[in-house]
Design a protein around this motif. Structure first.
Motif, PDB file in Angstrom:
ATOM      1  N   ALA A 149      22.092  57.214   7.378  1.00 26.14           N
ATOM      2  CA  ALA A 149      21.988  57.561   5.950  1.00 26.14           C
ATOM      3  C   ALA A 149      20.621  57.166   5.397  1.00 26.14           C
ATOM      4  O   ALA A 149      20.489  56.296   4.538  1.00 26.14           O
ATOM      5  N   THR A 150      19.592  57.818   5.913  1.00 29.80           N
ATOM      6  CA  THR A 150      18.253  57.598   5.378  1.00 29.80           C
ATOM      7  C   THR A 150      18.078  58.451   4.127  1.00 29.80           C
ATOM      8  O   THR A 150      18.889  59.341   3.837  1.00 29.80           O
ATOM      9  N   GLU A 151      17.008  58.204   3.405  1.00 34.36           N
ATOM     10  CA  GLU A 151      16.749  59.010   2.208  1.00 34.36           C
ATOM     11  C   GLU A 151      16.612  60.484   2.577  1.00 34.36           C
ATOM     12  O   GLU A 151      17.108  61.367   1.867  1.00 34.36           O
ATOM     13  N   GLY A 152      15.983  60.745   3.722  1.00 30.88           N
ATOM     14  CA  GLY A 152      15.791  62.130   4.128  1.00 30.88           C
ATOM     15  C   GLY A 152      17.089  62.834   4.449  1.00 30.88           C
ATOM     16  O   GLY A 152      17.313  63.976   4.024  1.00 30.88           O
ATOM     17  N   THR A 153      18.005  62.172   5.207  1.00 32.81           N
ATOM     18  CA  THR A 153      19.265  62.826   5.562  1.00 32.81           C
ATOM     19  C   THR A 153      20.161  62.997   4.344  1.00 32.81           C
ATOM     20  O   THR A 153      20.898  63.980   4.244  1.00 32.81           O
ATOM     21  N   VAL A 154      20.100  62.041   3.412  1.00 33.23           N
ATOM     22  CA  VAL A 154      20.891  62.177   2.180  1.00 33.23           C
ATOM     23  C   VAL A 154      20.379  63.357   1.366  1.00 33.23           C
ATOM     24  O   VAL A 154      21.155  64.165   0.841  1.00 33.23           O
ATOM     25  N   ASN A 155      19.063  63.474   1.264  1.00 34.31           N
ATOM     26  CA  ASN A 155      18.482  64.612   0.530  1.00 34.31           C
ATOM     27  C   ASN A 155      18.878  65.931   1.165  1.00 34.31           C
ATOM     28  O   ASN A 155      19.280  66.879   0.475  1.00 34.31           O
ATOM     29  N   ARG A 156      18.772  65.980   2.504  1.00 33.51           N
ATOM     30  CA  ARG A 156      19.101  67.234   3.194  1.00 33.51           C
ATOM     31  C   ARG A 156      20.579  67.562   3.040  1.00 33.51           C
ATOM     32  O   ARG A 156      20.956  68.733   2.884  1.00 33.51           O
TER      33      ARG A 156
END
Length: 698
Positions: free
Chosen positions: A600-607
């Motif tokens: 759950a990184t910022e990038g995966t949450v955004n995507r």
């Protein structure tokens, strides 16, 4: 006192339940030198009063107090109980479910944490997450549930404490312990008893809780539960009102109206077993309508609810007897009725799925005709799954349904996955490897399998998931019987890397994929409004024709590709969920090891959010006017909306409510349409100026 006699004591309020309970008692093996007796007590004001009456009338040393809706599954129950009690004279009482600590508010039904039981609530067999098995032969507890209790000493039942039909087991446990005796729960590798949750009276339960608080203040410190009592009473009144309405609709044969009334209620189950079973009957009725035979079970021709329910109940109890390997004169008669079309296979399937943990025996008994097996293409995208791929491949290739092609698509693994695939190809010619030229992620690998699939049906499995042996056989049988159903899913369990069931630790996923059945429109509405997935992807078996119509995975998605595909399937056709746990979905302890569980990184949450909004918006935009109006009838701003322009306006408002300013472009395009502007102003009293104001909101 006869120390070689066991008395079974039952308070009888329902003659049919009592007789069914006794059938299981008659199946018990009685140890040599012992005898049994069955005492029924009628016309008493409370359970405690009835148990006192029977206790005084019996000379048996060992007394088994059980509810009339309890069916003893353990044929060696008597020997197992005697093995504990005769060797431990300090034990005063034994129960199948208990708690090691009584709660201060006396809500003991929420406190059971030791033991094992099969408990049916109308919807399904209830989960036993909170129950742990005793490590030894038995475990001492603070109290046991009154569903079943065995004593070897006669201690008077305190009817003055809990007048009514609840929590008598708790008060008796306290009295036993006050006399210096232990209260225990035995270790049960398999549950000793099956219980119908047919007796429900929240008012009585809360009165009994208050009785415990009053008499045992040193144990129950909470003195006031008025707010809880009022809430429980309100819920029960709503449940009774719903049941009465459903009963009337059943008697009047207004099945469409009954299904509409139940449409959204299925996601908010009320505490009433009969209401839930009416929902089951409605599901059966419409399954029969959609089946090849189109024959309805006999109870749908009846006009009296009591007769309808007795007919349904008799079938369910007969299915239970067959499922648990009991002989019963009703079993061959039920087979005759099924063969004659008097009871449908849909009824047998549904009742077995919700009433039994394993329907294999039922399936083998009723699905006996030999039919041509259509080809099933099984697709598994693989990436670095060497440690678990062997187990996955075995579960597919060991299916009782044998006419399969197994498309194993390796997405350029860097471990030994390709070696495992190649070795299985040599052992079984149904394995058809596909080796990708470059790593392209799960959608490309999945699509590579879909494109090569030659089967009538396509089944998907993850490279670390596992199927029960008869999964495909049961799914294909259903789909062959229901040609308009586009896809069939199953229920499942969550397992870890050691194949230990960890559903309790993954409750959100577990409950999402063990969903109720509903119409395609209700599913679409729920999935879009809640922006949530419900289906277990490795459980699906889908028609190849449906997959070809709606398209494969979107190459641009990587986290919600399954969710978006199910939305398209639901826009095209209906789906069905076999409510049996035939799929084991793996979740690793180590975060990020699951392909579907990226860190759950910022990038995966955004995507994830980007993919969610695109999926929702694209589905709504592409939905036909008719489908949209059917799906979102309760969400319409203008209930009379019917024209194409009105539907466009409704879509705009729905998307704005779901995503706020994310729907800005949709409104801007809408306002460019003169006809739509006219409808907005006349029917919605909404002008471009209103949009300017609305678009200022955060």
């Amino acid at each position: 006192m006869d120390d070689r006699k066991i008395a079974f004591i039952i308070c009888r309020t329902d003659k049919r339940y009592y007789e069914e309970c006794v059938k299981y008692l008659e199946d018990l093996t009685v140890p040599e030198g012992y005898c049994t007796d069955v005492l029924s007590v009628v016309d008493v004001a409370s359970t405690a009063e009835g148990y006192n009456e029977a206790m005084q009338a019996s000379d048996a040393k060992y007394k088994v107090y059980l509810r009339e809706d309890v069916f003893l599954l353990n044929k060696y129950f008597i020997a197992d109980v005697l093995d504990i009690l005769e060797n431990n004279r300090q034990i005063g009482m034994l129960g199948v479910r208990g708690t090691d600590k009584l709660p201060e508010n006396a809500d003991c039904n929420a406190a059971w944490n030791v033991g094992n039981i099969r408990e049916y609530d109308g919807r399904c067999l209830k989960d036993t997450f909170e129950l742990r098995q005793p490590a030894a032969k038995y475990e001492s507890v603070a109290a046991v549930d009154g569903v079943l209790m065995v004593t070897q000493y006669d201690i008077p039942w305190r009817g003055d404490l809990t007048e009514g039909w609840n929590l008598y087991g708790v008060s008796q446990s306290i009295e036993m312990r006050r006399q210096g005796y232990e209260v225990v729960v035995p270790r049960q590798e398999q549950p000793w008893c099956y219980c119908d949750n047919s007796i429900l009276n929240s008012r009585d339960y809360d009165i009994c809780r208050e009785g415990l608080m009053r008499i045992y203040p040193e144990i129950f410190s909470v003195k006031e539960i008025r707010q809880e009592r009022e809430q429980h009473q309100k819920e029960q009144e709503m449940a009774i009102e719903m049941r009465q309405a459903l009963v009337w609709l059943m008697e009047m044969h207004l099945y469409d109206e009954a299904r509409a009334a139940l449409g959204k209620q299925r996601f908010n189950w009320m505490p009433d077993m009969q209401a839930q079973e009416i929902a089951n009957m409605m599901e059966i009725y419409f399954l029969e309508e959609a089946s090849v035979s189109k024959k309805h079970s006999n109870w749908f021709a009846l006009q009296n609810w009591s007769k309808i329910y007795v007919s349904y109940q008799t079938v369910r109890w007969t299915v239970l007897r067959l499922g648990y390997g009991r002989s019963d004169e009703r079993i061959p008669e039920l087979k005759r009725m099924v063969d004659a079309g008097e009871i449908s296979k849909d009824a047998i399937r549904k009742i077995a799925n919700v009433s039994l943990p394993d329907t294999t025996g039922i399936f083998r008994y009723f699905w006996t005709e030999k039919k041509e097996q259509p080809l099933v293409s099984v697709c598994v995208p693989v990436y670095n799954a060497g440690d678990f791929l062997q187990e996955t491949l075995e579960s597919v290739l060991n299916q009782t349904y044998t006419n399969i092609e197994f498309l194993v698509v390796d997405d350029c693994s860097t471990d030994n996955s390709r070696d495992v695939i190649t070795s299985w190809q040599k052992k079984d010619n149904r394995v058809k490897p596909v080796f990708m030229e470059r790593n392209s992620n799960v959608c490309a690998a999945g699509n590579a399998g879909f494109e090569r699939a030659k089967g009538t049906y396509v089944a998907i499995i993850g490279h670390d998931d596992v199927w029960r042996p008869d999964k495909l056989e049961k799914q294909v049988a259903f789909l062959e019987e229901h040609p308009d159903t586009g896809a069939c899913f199953t229920w499942g369990e969550v397992i870890d890397e050691n194949q230990t069931i960890v559903s309790k630790k993954n409750r959100l996923i577990y409950h999402a994929m063990n969903a109720d059945n509903n119409s395609a429109e209700n599913w679409l509405c729920q999935m879009i409004l809640d922006k949530a997935n419900w289906a277990c992807a490795p459980s699906v078996c889908i028609r190849k024709t449906v997959l070809e119509r709606v398209g494969y995975y979107r190459y641009g998605l990587v986290q919600l590709q399954d969710y978006e595909l199910w939305l398209r399937v639901l826009c095209d056709s209906s789906i069905y969920i076999l409510q049996e746990k035939l799929t084991w979905y793996r979740r690793f302890t180590e975060q990020g090891k699951n392909l579907s569980n990226l860190p759950a990184t910022e990038g995966t949450v955004n995507r994830l959010m980007h993919e969610m909004w695109w999926s929702v918006f694209h589905t709504v935009e592409k939905m036909t006017d008719e489908k949209f109006l059917q799906t979102f009838a309760d969400e319409l701003r203008w209930k009379e909306a019917s024209s194409h322009e009105a539907v466009l306006c409704e879509k705009a408002f729905l998307l704005w409510n779901l995503g706020g300013s994310r729907a800005e472009s949709y409104f801007i395009n809408l306002l460019e349409n003169a006809k739509c502007r006219d409808v907005l102003e006349k029917e919605y009293h909404f002008t471009p100026n209103d949009f300017y104001v609305m678009n200022k909101e955060e």
